[in-house]
Each structure stands twice: as C-alpha cells, then as structure tokens.
Design a protein around this motif. Structure first.
Motif, PDB file in Angstrom:
ATOM      1  N   LYS A 195     -13.237 -68.564   8.307  1.00 34.05           N
ATOM      2  CA  LYS A 195     -13.894 -69.642   7.868  1.00 34.05           C
ATOM      3  C   LYS A 195     -14.685 -70.288   9.058  1.00 34.05           C
ATOM      4  O   LYS A 195     -15.643 -70.944   8.793  1.00 34.05           O
ATOM      5  N   THR A 196     -14.332 -69.710  10.205  1.00 31.98           N
ATOM      6  CA  THR A 196     -15.493 -70.314  11.298  1.00 31.98           C
ATOM      7  C   THR A 196     -16.940 -69.952  11.108  1.00 31.98           C
ATOM      8  O   THR A 196     -17.847 -70.770  11.299  1.00 31.98           O
ATOM      9  N   ASP A 203     -12.542 -78.793  11.570  1.00 28.98           N
ATOM     10  CA  ASP A 203     -11.875 -77.344  11.254  1.00 28.98           C
ATOM     11  C   ASP A 203     -10.419 -77.532  11.310  1.00 28.98           C
ATOM     12  O   ASP A 203      -9.764 -78.372  11.788  1.00 28.98           O
ATOM     13  N   GLU A 204      -9.935 -76.634  10.439  1.00 30.53           N
ATOM     14  CA  GLU A 204      -8.175 -76.800  10.461  1.00 30.53           C
ATOM     15  C   GLU A 204      -7.888 -78.039   9.983  1.00 30.53           C
ATOM     16  O   GLU A 204      -7.039 -78.643  10.960  1.00 30.53           O
TER      17      GLU A 204
HETATM   18 MG    MG Z   1     -10.124 -71.110  11.475  1.00 29.43          MG
END
Ligand code: MG
Ligand code: ADP
Length: 425
Positions: A51-52, A154-155
C-alpha cells in the motif's frame, strides 16, 4: 500490467526498478491510476500488499510534475499511527524519490524535536508524521500545513484503534479545504467508512482481497499447558525445533519484557518491542530481528501493527488475545506469500473461553497437543482473565490489523464490531 503503463515518470520507474519490483501489486494497480487522476481514494488491502507505494508513487509523480514554490512549503502530508510506520513510509519515500528533486522529512514523538524542526526549516515537499508530534510542532508555530495539496491517512484502521480520531480532525482543520485526500487501510470496517465520509470527497474506492484466508495456508496448533510452565515450554519448542526467526506475542508489555529476559538466560537471543521501549531500542530490535541477529522478537499487538517484517516461519501466541480477531491478525504474520507457516498457541486453563471464541471465528477447531512435563494444571480455574487485567488496554486495547482475510470474511467483521462495542463500554 507494468509500472510504466500506469503512467509514472522515468525517474520514478528507475527507482522502482532498483527496488527490484517487477509488476505493480493488485492494490497498486488499482489505486495508482485514480490517485494520478487527482481523485480522492479509499483503498484497502491486507498488510504486506504494498500500500505504501500505492500512494507514494503517484504522490511523487504529482509533486515532481507540478513544481510550485522554491521555498518548499509542505505540499504533501502522510499521517501514520506509530513511529515505526512513519519511519518505514519515510524510507520508502526516500527510495522512490532518489532521482527526483523532492525533499522529505519524518517527524514522530519520543525523540528530540530539534533535528526534525531544523529539517523542516530547510523546506520539505513531503512530511511523514505521527499525529502527536505533528500537532505539537504546529502549535509551537514550527511548521505550517496551510499549503498542503495532498493528504494521506495511512493505516487508517490502526489510527482509529489507537484513538487518533480527534487528532485527525484537528489536523484536517489546519490544511486548506481544497486538497486531494487518500485513505489507506488494512481492514474495511463501518468505522473506517464513516471516517472516509468525513475526510474524502467523492472517493474512488478500491480494494484487493486475498484469495486465501490465513486459516487455509497456516498450520495451527494449540499446546495445552499449565500457566506457570509456558516459559519452559516455549524455550523447549524454540530450542529443540531449532527455530531461527520467531515472532512471539504477549498480552502485556510487562509480559514481553519478562519473557525476553528468560529467553536470554536460556541462551536464545531475544528482544522485546512495545510502546514503552525507546525509539532507538525498537528500531534496533527490529533491525536485529530482520537481519537474523535476534532469533526471537517478543511483541505486543499494538507494537506489531503494520510492521514490515518479512515472511516468518513461526508465530507463537504466548498468550491468546482476548479479542478473537486479533488471533487471525497475529497468525497472518506467518505463511505470507503462499509460503508455509506455523502458528502455535500456548493455552492455559484460564484462556479456554478465548480459544473457543477463536475457533468459532475461524470456523474450525485447532489441533491440540500436550507435551510431557508441561501438562495443563487440572486444578486451575477456567475463569477467563478479565479485560481489566490487561495492561495493554488503555489506548485502543490490544487490537491489531494485520488481517489476511479482512474484508472478505463477513463473520470476522461481525465479530470485530461486537468486540469493539464491548471494549468501549
Ligand atoms: Mg502500510
Ligand atoms: P502494506 O502497507 O500494504 O502493509 P508495504 O507497503 O509495507 O505494505 O509493502 C510490503 C512489502 O512489499 C515491502 O517490503 C515492499 O517493499 C514490498 N513491495 C511493495 N510493492 C511491491 C511490488 N510491486 N513488487 C514487489 N514487492 C513490493
């Protein structure tokens, strides 16, 4: 499908090539095009699916193709829940931007703010931050978010679990209204959707669900054991099995420390990773574990969240989590990428209720073994350990979000929301 066909610029493609990535992962293939088109995006896929890069690559593309101000105000902000995750994202940003004229910085709490402030003063295009330190520096007038064009949460699920909702709301008020918003999450709960409605405008929603659930690939086993004999048993299993890279979950920070010491005195190199450890100690422990210098990493659920730990052959639950879904998250650390993994749980009488809950959630019963000399105590109470006895509770309990079957498994989602509401009471 190639990175090139996604429309990313040459310098970015070069950096990706050097990283050794051949093709975009499914979530990258789905998320990158709408981000490049300027849409708000809500993306969910399990931990470890890349995902990053899903948000970093198009972010770098946008910023470098649209240069603005030579004084470099912060144009992109990435919020992450923990210091480790912030450091990880920052590492990625640096690697992917190697051939671009882009500057970035990372800020998080627990360390001196001075070097962070000095870096920001020099001008950075991208800031990766945890909420606490970000708000702190902003309120001291040491940074401004007034020029942010792109905001990434994120997350996001971990953010919510760790109680960062208020902080997120505060951060949003510091940025201009007109901006692109991206939200990335491992799980896709009702709470995440609610948050998405409040942050995102007409978002494009993308999702990549794994084909196999954890339960299918991972060999699971329960050792019934007396509470007082768990340490002896875990040492025996690791030594006799000659296991070299083992992730062990304990319910409490104190338990993690205690177990680490016992392992060390039994000649097994071990390190604990949890919220009370200094940033330096955590980074060192993780690096030692990844490089193979440390054989056993003992972690609490929160500390283990989202950490990019490579495929692990062995995960051991020294204690069962009191939230069934956490079990699935924990064992998702093994057997990644189709390789085989083994998940072992040491279960004492007082954890019987938790075990039943877990078996109900995964829809099967787990094979039980008893090792001679480490038999369960027939007189021990089967009363469950009270959640009040769980030292990790505080900020968001001991939930983790490393799910392999997130999104795809209705019963697990149902179970999660039930547990959540119970936790809040
Ligand atoms: Mg991540
Ligand atoms: P997530 O945020 O979804 O948990 P990460 O972004 O931390 O996942 O990526 C997990 C691992 O996969 C990292 O080690 C990263 O370098 C690697 N990775 C990411 N994208 C690719 C790709 N396209 N091909 C190969 N490996 C990748």
């Amino acid at each position: 499908m190639s990175f090139k066909s996604l429309g990313l610029s040459e310098p970015i493609l070069k950096a990706i090539l050097e990283k050794g990535y051949e093709t975009p992962s499914p979530i990258q293939a789905k998320a990158i095009p709408p981000v490049l088109e300027g849409h708000d995006v809500l993306a969910s896929a399990q931990t470890g699916t890349g995902k990053t890069a899903g948000f970093t690559l198009p972010m770098l593309h946008y910023l470098s193709e649209n240069p603005k101000d030579k004084y470099r105000p912060i144009r992109a902000l990435v919020l992450t829940p923990t210091r480790e995750l912030a450091a990880q994202v920052f590492e990625n940003v640096k690697e992917y931007s190697e051939y671009l004229n882009i500057r970035s910085a990372v800020i998080f709490g627990g360390v001196n703010q001075k070097p962070q402030v000095a870096k920001i003063r020099q001008g950075v295009d991208i800031l990766v931050a945890t909420p606490g330190r970000l708000l702190d520096l902003e309120s001291q007038g040491l940074l401004s978010l007034k020029r942010v064009e792109m905001f990434v949460l994120d997350e996001a699920d971990r953010m919510l679990d760790m109680g960062f909702l208020r902080d997120i709301e505060r951060v949003m008020k510091l940025m201009p209204d007109k901006r692109q918003n991206l939200m990335f999450s491992a799980t896709f709960s009702k709470d995440i959707k609610k948050l998405a409605y409040s942050i995102l405008n007409n978002p494009v929603q993308v999702e990549a669900t794994p084909e196999n659930t954890a339960v299918e690939i991972i060999e699971q086993k329960v050792y019934r054991v007396a509470k007082g004999k768990k340490t002896g048993l875990i040492i025996k299993l690791i030594s006799e099995g000659n296991w070299q890279q083992v992730l062990v979950f304990t319910r409490t920070k104190h338990g993690a420390n205690k177990l680490t010491k016992k392992m060390a005195s039994a000649g097994i190199t071990a390190a604990a990773i949890h919220g009370n450890k200094s940033q330096g100690a955590r980074t060192k422990a993780l690096a030692g574990f990844k490089s193979g210098k440390i054989r056993v990493l003992v972690a609490t659920d929160i500390a283990a969240r989202g950490l990019d730990i490579p495929l692990l052959p062995h995960v051991i639950n020294f204690e069962l989590p009191n939230i069934s879904e956490d079990y699935v998250h924990r064992i998702g650390r093994t057997g990644r990428a189709g390789a085989e993994g083994q998940a072992i749980s040491l279960v004492s009488a007082d954890e019987t209720t938790y075990l039943k809950g877990i078996e109900k959630l995964i829809g099967e019963s787990i094979e039980v073994e008893i090792v001679e000399g480490f038999e369960p105590d027939p007189n021990a109470s089967t009363e469950p350990i009270k959640p009040g006895q769980n030292r990790n509770k505080g900020r968001g309990g001991s939930r983790s979000s490393n799910s392999r079957n997130s999104g795809g498994n209705k019963s697990s989602n149902r179970n999660r929301s039930r547990n959540r509401s119970r936790n809040r009471n």
